[in-house]
Design an enzyme around this catalytic site. Structure first.
Site, PDB file in Angstrom:
ATOM      1  CB  THR A   1      -0.895   0.026   1.262  1.00 49.34           C
ATOM      2  OG1 THR A   1      -0.037  -0.126   2.408  1.00 49.34           O
ATOM      3  CG2 THR A   1      -1.941  -1.056   1.242  1.00 49.34           C
TER       4      THR A   1
ATOM      5  CB  THR B   1      -2.761   4.541   0.085  1.00 50.51           C
ATOM      6  OG1 THR B   1      -2.106   4.833   1.321  1.00 50.51           O
ATOM      7  CG2 THR B   1      -2.713   3.061  -0.181  1.00 50.51           C
TER       8      THR B   1
HETATM    9  N1  LIG Z   1      -6.186  -1.845   3.001  1.00 52.25           N
HETATM   10  C1  LIG Z   1      -6.948  -0.935   2.371  1.00 52.25           C
HETATM   11  N2  LIG Z   1      -7.960  -1.337   1.561  1.00 52.25           N
HETATM   12  C2  LIG Z   1      -8.733  -0.432   0.934  1.00 52.25           C
HETATM   13  N3  LIG Z   1      -8.569   0.898   1.037  1.00 52.25           N
HETATM   14  C3  LIG Z   1      -7.582   1.366   1.834  1.00 52.25           C
HETATM   15  C4  LIG Z   1      -6.708   0.481   2.531  1.00 52.25           C
HETATM   16  N4  LIG Z   1      -5.806   1.232   3.235  1.00 52.25           N
HETATM   17  C5  LIG Z   1      -6.088   2.523   2.959  1.00 52.25           C
HETATM   18  N5  LIG Z   1      -7.171   2.622   2.134  1.00 52.25           N
HETATM   19  C6  LIG Z   1      -7.731   3.848   1.565  1.00 52.25           C
HETATM   20  O1  LIG Z   1      -6.651   4.480   0.887  1.00 52.25           O
HETATM   21  C7  LIG Z   1      -6.794   5.903   0.944  1.00 52.25           C
HETATM   22  C8  LIG Z   1      -5.561   6.499   1.612  1.00 52.25           C
HETATM   23  O2  LIG Z   1      -5.722   6.318   3.008  1.00 52.25           O
HETATM   24  P1  LIG Z   1      -4.573   6.128   4.055  1.00 52.25           P
HETATM   25  O3  LIG Z   1      -5.215   6.236   5.391  1.00 52.25           O
HETATM   26  O4  LIG Z   1      -3.802   4.907   3.702  1.00 52.25           O
HETATM   27  O5  LIG Z   1      -3.738   7.422   3.719  1.00 52.25           O
HETATM   28  P2  LIG Z   1      -2.311   7.793   4.176  1.00 52.25           P
HETATM   29  O6  LIG Z   1      -2.027   7.194   5.499  1.00 52.25           O
HETATM   30  O7  LIG Z   1      -2.147   9.248   3.992  1.00 52.25           O
HETATM   31  O8  LIG Z   1      -1.473   7.076   3.089  1.00 52.25           O
HETATM   32  P3  LIG Z   1       0.053   6.826   3.213  1.00 52.25           P
HETATM   33  O9  LIG Z   1       0.146   5.720   4.217  1.00 52.25           O
HETATM   34  O10 LIG Z   1       0.377   6.430   1.816  1.00 52.25           O
HETATM   35  O11 LIG Z   1       0.678   8.105   3.674  1.00 52.25           O
HETATM   36  C9  LIG Z   1      -8.094   6.140   1.707  1.00 52.25           C
HETATM   37  O12 LIG Z   1      -9.143   6.248   0.771  1.00 52.25           O
HETATM   38  C10 LIG Z   1      -8.234   4.879   2.546  1.00 52.25           C
HETATM   39  O13 LIG Z   1      -9.550   4.648   2.963  1.00 52.25           O
HETATM   40  C1  LIG Z   2       8.280  11.670  -1.089  1.00 46.87           C
HETATM   41  C2  LIG Z   2       7.200  11.004  -0.311  1.00 46.87           C
HETATM   42  N1  LIG Z   2       5.988  11.594  -0.178  1.00 46.87           N
HETATM   43  C3  LIG Z   2       5.015  10.991   0.526  1.00 46.87           C
HETATM   44  C4  LIG Z   2       5.205   9.756   1.111  1.00 46.87           C
HETATM   45  C5  LIG Z   2       4.109   9.106   1.919  1.00 46.87           C
HETATM   46  O1  LIG Z   2       3.716   7.883   1.398  1.00 46.87           O
HETATM   47  P1  LIG Z   2       3.680   6.536   2.284  1.00 46.87           P
HETATM   48  O2  LIG Z   2       3.102   6.892   3.612  1.00 46.87           O
HETATM   49  O3  LIG Z   2       2.851   5.592   1.502  1.00 46.87           O
HETATM   50  O4  LIG Z   2       5.109   6.086   2.449  1.00 46.87           O
HETATM   51  C6  LIG Z   2       6.481   9.157   0.951  1.00 46.87           C
HETATM   52  N2  LIG Z   2       6.759   7.972   1.504  1.00 46.87           N
HETATM   53  N3  LIG Z   2       7.438   9.800   0.243  1.00 46.87           N
END
Ligand SMILES: Nc1ncnc2c1ncn2[C@@H]1O[C@H](COP(=O)(O)OP(=O)(O)OP(=O)(O)O)[C@@H](O)[C@H]1O
Ligand SMILES: Cc1ncc(COP(=O)(O)O)c(N)n1
Length: 264
Positions: A207, A210
């Protein structure tokens, strides 16, 4: 001659592994029928195991990239991601004041692996300069807690989180419930309208990216002239498909599949 696609600008950090940051943003923008452009704020050395190094760019380099794009090509929507430092948050917020395009602010704080992508000293600038410039802010629950002090551990708390984020001035708040248990539920509100976006949770550890993908997909929708709720609904479908198709690369957390809608 072909009519040019809508133009979307990401202002974010580079992820050498290609799963998050600028790379995720540009792939998302292409997949959703827009022309992606970039202002790089920081270079990271990053892979499926974490962030091995991060180098913010000088504010001058950020300003120059932004002006090069805006002065000649123009933008129909902007997305911000990793901004690294208080100085770059302030620089980018001032640049956003120069454009009328809608802005999606993803207040990226730490990576999935727990690496800091924004200095702790940047909190005030995010609250008072960046969030007021946002058409939509898309924090995850850790970012909500960091920015507002509101802790959410279940779906019922998402509304309270959104109210706290809206108090800093974005027009809309989209609170991502991706880190909760059960369905992946996000909540969007402008303080009047309320929209819930629900998708089945995919049991897929790959993921990486996301949050970047969701925010860029919203920006692509806004550039195409969609309303915020329409753009958020389409972005949710796109990120859900990309998570379902996420694949293993390297020894750790692999990326979501930005190309899941096209045949391979
Ligand atoms: N396992 C999963 N299955 C389906 N949808 C998911 C899953 N994990 C996250 N999402 C969805 O993905 C999108 C991004 O959410 P998330 O909470 O992962 O963001 P984030 O923490 O900012 O992402 P990142 O971890 O990449 O920084 C949202 O729409 C969330 O509901
Ligand atoms: C340059 C950059 N921007 C944003 C994210 C957050 O994404 P994630 O939480 O999925 O690592 C990252 N890892 N790197």
């Amino acid at each position: 001659m072909r009519i040019p696609p809508p133009r979307v600008l990401t202002v974010a950090g580079s992820d050498s592994g290609g799963g998050a940051g600028i790379q995720a943003d540009l792939k998302t923008m292409l997949a959703l029928g827009t022309h992606g452009m970039s202002v790089v704020t920081a270079v990271t050395a990053q892979n499926s195991l974490g962030v091995q190094g991060a180098w913010p760019l000088p504010a001058e380099a950020v300003r120059a990239q932004f002006r090069s794009v805006v002065d000649d090509i123009g933008v129909e929507a902007v997305k911000t991601g990793m901004l690294a430092s208080a100085e770059l948050v302030e620089t980018v917020a001032a640049l956003l004041d120069e454009v009328t395009a809608p802005v999606v602010v993803d207040p990226v704080g730490i990576s999935k692996h727990g690496d800091a992508l924004l200095a702790a000293s940047a909190r005030d600038a995010v609250r008072t300069k960046l969030l007021p410039a946002a058409t939509v802010a898309t924090p995850n629950l850790d970012e909500v807690a960091w920015l507002t002090g509101v802790q959410v551990s279940s779906e019922t708390g998402l509304r309270r989180a959104a109210e706290a984020v809206l108090s800093y001035g974005p027009r809309w708040a989209l609170i991502k419930g991706g880190h909760l248990e059960g369905d992946a539920v996000d909540f969007l509100t402008d303080g009047v309208e309320e929209h819930w976006f629900r998708a089945p949770r995919h049991d897929n550890r790959h993921t990486h990216g996301t949050g970047c993908t969701l925010a860029s997909a919203i920006a692509a929708g806004l550039a195409k002239g969609r309303s915020v709720p329409e753009a958020a609904a389409e972005a949710k479908s796109y990120v859900t498909g990309a998570i379902a198709a996420g694949f293993a690369l390297g020894a750790g957390i692999g990326p979501v599949d930005h190309g899941w809608m096209s045949a391979r």
